[in-house]
Design an enzyme around this catalytic site. Structure first.
Site, mmCIF file in Angstrom:
data_model
loop_
_atom_site.group_PDB
_atom_site.id
_atom_site.type_symbol
_atom_site.label_atom_id
_atom_site.label_comp_id
_atom_site.label_asym_id
_atom_site.label_seq_id
_atom_site.Cartn_x
_atom_site.Cartn_y
_atom_site.Cartn_z
ATOM 1 N N ARG A 1 0.841 -1.193 0.000
ATOM 2 C CA ARG A 1 0.000 0.000 0.000
ATOM 3 C C ARG A 1 0.876 1.242 0.000
ATOM 4 O O ARG A 1 0.932 2.005 0.950
ATOM 5 C CB ARG A 1 -0.973 -0.075 1.157
ATOM 6 C CG ARG A 1 -1.909 -1.257 0.932
ATOM 7 C CD ARG A 1 -3.005 -1.327 1.906
ATOM 8 N NE ARG A 1 -4.270 -0.983 1.280
ATOM 9 C CZ ARG A 1 -5.431 -1.041 1.899
ATOM 10 N NH1 ARG A 1 -5.486 -1.376 3.159
ATOM 11 N NH2 ARG A 1 -6.545 -0.731 1.282
ATOM 12 N N GLN B 1 -1.297 2.610 -5.752
ATOM 13 C CA GLN B 1 -2.698 2.916 -5.441
ATOM 14 C C GLN B 1 -3.663 2.449 -6.520
ATOM 15 O O GLN B 1 -4.751 1.964 -6.225
ATOM 16 C CB GLN B 1 -2.876 4.413 -5.215
ATOM 17 C CG GLN B 1 -2.663 4.788 -3.764
ATOM 18 C CD GLN B 1 -2.848 6.260 -3.479
ATOM 19 O OE1 GLN B 1 -3.358 6.998 -4.315
ATOM 20 N NE2 GLN B 1 -2.431 6.688 -2.316
ATOM 21 N N ASP C 1 -4.562 -1.258 -6.193
ATOM 22 C CA ASP C 1 -4.938 -1.685 -4.850
ATOM 23 C C ASP C 1 -6.398 -2.154 -4.815
ATOM 24 O O ASP C 1 -7.329 -1.360 -4.663
ATOM 25 C CB ASP C 1 -4.710 -0.489 -3.900
ATOM 26 C CG ASP C 1 -5.044 -0.807 -2.470
ATOM 27 O OD1 ASP C 1 -5.557 -1.912 -2.193
ATOM 28 O OD2 ASP C 1 -4.790 0.057 -1.616
ATOM 29 N N SER D 1 -8.554 -1.604 -1.573
ATOM 30 C CA SER D 1 -9.198 -0.290 -1.501
ATOM 31 C C SER D 1 -10.394 -0.217 -2.435
ATOM 32 O O SER D 1 -11.458 0.277 -2.048
ATOM 33 C CB SER D 1 -8.218 0.821 -1.882
ATOM 34 O OG SER D 1 -7.302 1.036 -0.853
ATOM 35 N N TYR E 1 -2.030 1.855 9.078
ATOM 36 C CA TYR E 1 -3.015 0.934 9.643
ATOM 37 C C TYR E 1 -3.134 1.114 11.154
ATOM 38 O O TYR E 1 -2.299 1.734 11.791
ATOM 39 C CB TYR E 1 -2.588 -0.516 9.372
ATOM 40 C CG TYR E 1 -2.803 -0.964 7.964
ATOM 41 C CD1 TYR E 1 -4.084 -1.117 7.458
ATOM 42 C CD2 TYR E 1 -1.727 -1.270 7.147
ATOM 43 C CE1 TYR E 1 -4.282 -1.553 6.165
ATOM 44 C CE2 TYR E 1 -1.920 -1.711 5.848
ATOM 45 C CZ TYR E 1 -3.199 -1.850 5.373
ATOM 46 O OH TYR E 1 -3.399 -2.289 4.092
HETATM 47 P P1 NAD Z 1 -8.612 -1.634 7.401
HETATM 48 O O1 NAD Z 1 -9.647 -2.236 6.498
HETATM 49 O O2 NAD Z 1 -7.469 -2.457 7.847
HETATM 50 O O3 NAD Z 1 -9.367 -1.097 8.723
HETATM 51 C C1 NAD Z 1 -10.502 -0.284 8.668
HETATM 52 C C2 NAD Z 1 -10.420 0.777 9.737
HETATM 53 O O4 NAD Z 1 -10.680 0.205 11.034
HETATM 54 C C3 NAD Z 1 -9.078 1.485 9.855
HETATM 55 O O5 NAD Z 1 -9.249 2.860 9.620
HETATM 56 C C4 NAD Z 1 -8.642 1.205 11.284
HETATM 57 O O6 NAD Z 1 -7.929 2.281 11.866
HETATM 58 C C5 NAD Z 1 -9.971 0.978 11.963
HETATM 59 N N1 NAD Z 1 -9.909 0.291 13.267
HETATM 60 C C6 NAD Z 1 -9.127 -0.763 13.622
HETATM 61 N N2 NAD Z 1 -9.360 -1.117 14.910
HETATM 62 C C7 NAD Z 1 -10.323 -0.276 15.376
HETATM 63 C C8 NAD Z 1 -10.997 -0.142 16.610
HETATM 64 N N3 NAD Z 1 -10.703 -0.924 17.636
HETATM 65 N N4 NAD Z 1 -11.932 0.839 16.742
HETATM 66 C C9 NAD Z 1 -12.219 1.658 15.699
HETATM 67 N N5 NAD Z 1 -11.629 1.580 14.488
HETATM 68 C C10 NAD Z 1 -10.687 0.626 14.325
HETATM 69 O O7 NAD Z 1 -8.036 -0.303 6.804
HETATM 70 P P2 NAD Z 1 -8.150 0.348 5.344
HETATM 71 O O8 NAD Z 1 -9.483 0.918 5.176
HETATM 72 O O9 NAD Z 1 -7.696 -0.647 4.366
HETATM 73 O O10 NAD Z 1 -7.063 1.508 5.427
HETATM 74 C C11 NAD Z 1 -6.557 2.048 6.602
HETATM 75 C C12 NAD Z 1 -5.580 3.186 6.315
HETATM 76 O O11 NAD Z 1 -4.664 2.869 5.274
HETATM 77 C C13 NAD Z 1 -6.273 4.454 5.878
HETATM 78 O O12 NAD Z 1 -5.600 5.533 6.466
HETATM 79 C C14 NAD Z 1 -6.061 4.504 4.406
HETATM 80 O O13 NAD Z 1 -6.106 5.827 3.897
HETATM 81 C C15 NAD Z 1 -4.686 3.911 4.297
HETATM 82 N N6 NAD Z 1 -4.514 3.358 2.953
HETATM 83 C C16 NAD Z 1 -3.424 3.723 2.205
HETATM 84 C C17 NAD Z 1 -3.268 3.237 0.903
HETATM 85 C C18 NAD Z 1 -2.117 3.615 0.027
HETATM 86 O O14 NAD Z 1 -1.339 4.467 0.387
HETATM 87 N N7 NAD Z 1 -1.952 2.963 -1.127
HETATM 88 C C19 NAD Z 1 -4.187 2.347 0.379
HETATM 89 C C20 NAD Z 1 -5.275 1.996 1.168
HETATM 90 C C21 NAD Z 1 -5.419 2.488 2.459
#
Ligand code: NAD
Length: 375
Positions: A119, A124, A127, A130, A224
């Site tokens: 990631r 992106q 991905d 996402s 994460y």
């Molecule tokens: P994910 O599916 O792993 O998790 C979903 C969300 O659940 C996350 O935001 C996490 O912080 C939250 N979470 C975990 N435990 C929790 C708890 N106990 N209570 C409340 N919330 C909780 O995550 P995701 O949606 O795949 O992405 C997370 C982060 O990664 C985001 O900041 C996203 O912008 C970033 N991201 C970056 C890229 C990239 O740079 N290519 C790609 C995808 C996502």
């Protein structure tokens, strides 16, 4: 040079790895695209559309293919039928597919897992976690609105004022932010919570109120979340309880990579919700954020209907396939050099997403899980 689009073998999988609209992107790279008959039907793409877009449609699509693309991994029978050196590109949940990984290794296939695409910003557009989370997040808000027997928006009419629905979203990653944005567009009042400090700003940027709890934030690596301690989990449950009790609809999307989904809402908390309220648990398949949710079912807890998600992106197969196919095309483009399918294993995206290659397991954690020696 043939790329085969496999008909999905997983029960209930409606998505397809390549949509007719994007066939031309692969033929322009010099590939012949061969689609198994009926591969796109779940996403409403007929064989004729693929043919019109320049693909062949054949029962023998996999014969002689350098690469086979699919959404779910190929089943064991198909893996064993492919000659050594063939590449596969699909979702491949390695932790739950160790036997299949062993087969891919033993058959000498070069397998890539969409979940393992690093990631990083350069990746992106490749991905799929996402792109599919975006679909699931949208769908979760639509499901909540559909199950709730009341308006999402405020309505001021001659017959009186109907207040807007109160929606709470837990987890504000890709799926959660899309759920928030969708519920907002439908007019609900939305509050959301995430353990990552950076999420509060993102929650506000899509128009919701960020729930601030007096707890340390849990930023892990790569943007994460980290896993909570038991003590923090218990505090979070207590502090969230009043928000859950006041919600008409609760949508949970929280996940921690490589772990079971954290349990954020107990059955006792759901029992405090008022009659007619709705819970949508997008994490139901990976352990559940809500105690008692069941993947693929609506169960009743107290006065609430609790909807458990099961392969939610497949519930919107058209857009989910379109986005997934674009991720696939971008990865194939990266793996094409001098007009041939020739992945560069010095590239961190290629190396990071590779599971098996040349009769070995390339992904270290999977190698360890299979009891093989690690480097
Ligand atoms: P994910 O599916 O792993 O998790 C979903 C969300 O659940 C996350 O935001 C996490 O912080 C939250 N979470 C975990 N435990 C929790 C708890 N106990 N209570 C409340 N919330 C909780 O995550 P995701 O949606 O795949 O992405 C997370 C982060 O990664 C985001 O900041 C996203 O912008 C970033 N991201 C970056 C890229 C990239 O740079 N290519 C790609 C995808 C996502």
């Amino acid at each position: 040079m043939r790329i085969a689009v496999a008909k999905e073998s997983r029960q209930g999988e409606t998505r397809v790895a390549l949509v007719p609209e994007l066939v031309g992107k692969l033929t322009a790279l010099g590939y012949t695209v061969v689609v198994e008959p009926g591969a796109g039907l779940g996403a409403l793409h007929a064989d004729e559309e693929y043919a019109a877009a320049g693909a062949e449609v054949s029962e023998a699509a996999l014969d002689g293919a350098v690469l086979v693309v699919s959404v779910a991994p190929l089943d064991t029978t198909r893996v064993r039928s492919l000659p050594a050196g063939t590449a596969t590109l699909s979702f491949l949940p390695v932790n739950q597919s160790l036997d299949l990984v062993a087969d891919l290794r033993d058959c000498g296939l070069t397998s890539f897992a969409m979940e393992l695409v690093p990631r990083i910003s350069r990746a992106q557009s490749m991905d799929a976690l996402s792109s599919q989370a975006l679909v699931a997040g949208y769908r979760s808000a639509i499901v909540a609105a559909g199950l709730l027997h009341r308006f999402f928006p405020l309505n001021m009419t001659a017959a009186g004022t109907v207040p807007p629905a109160q929606v709470v979203v837990l987890g504000a990653g890709v799926a959660g932010l899309q759920a928030i944005a969708t519920a907002k567009r439908l007019g609900a009042v939305v509050k959301a919570y995430d353990v990552r400090a950076a999420a509060a700003e993102e929650i506000r940027s899509v128009g919701a109120q960020a729930i601030e709890l007096e707890l340390e934030s849990l930023e892990g690596t790569g943007g994460y979340a980290r896993e909570m301690t038991e003590e923090r989990a218990a505090r979070q449950l207590d502090l969230l309880a009043p928000y859950i009790a006041a919600a008409d609809a609760l949508i949970t999307t929280a996940a921690v990579p490589g772990r079971q989904a954290p349990m954020l809402v107990t059955a006792a908390m759901v029992e405090q919700m008022s009659p007619g309220s709705v819970v949508v648990d997008l994490a139901a398949e990976s352990g559940g954020n809500v105690e008692g949710s069941v993947p693929g079912q609506v169960v009743r807890i107290g006065h609430a209907q609790v909807w458990g998600g099961a392969n939610v992106p497949a519930q919107m197969p058209g857009p989910a396939s379109r986005l997934y196919a674009q991720n696939i095309v971008n990865l194939v483009t990266l793996m094409t050099r001098d007009g041939a399918f020739d992945p560069d294993f010095d590239d961190e995206i290629v190396a990071g997403s590779c599971v098996t290659r040349d009769g070995t397991v390339a992904h270290e954690p999977t190698r360890a899980a299979l009891g093989e020696e690690t480097a």
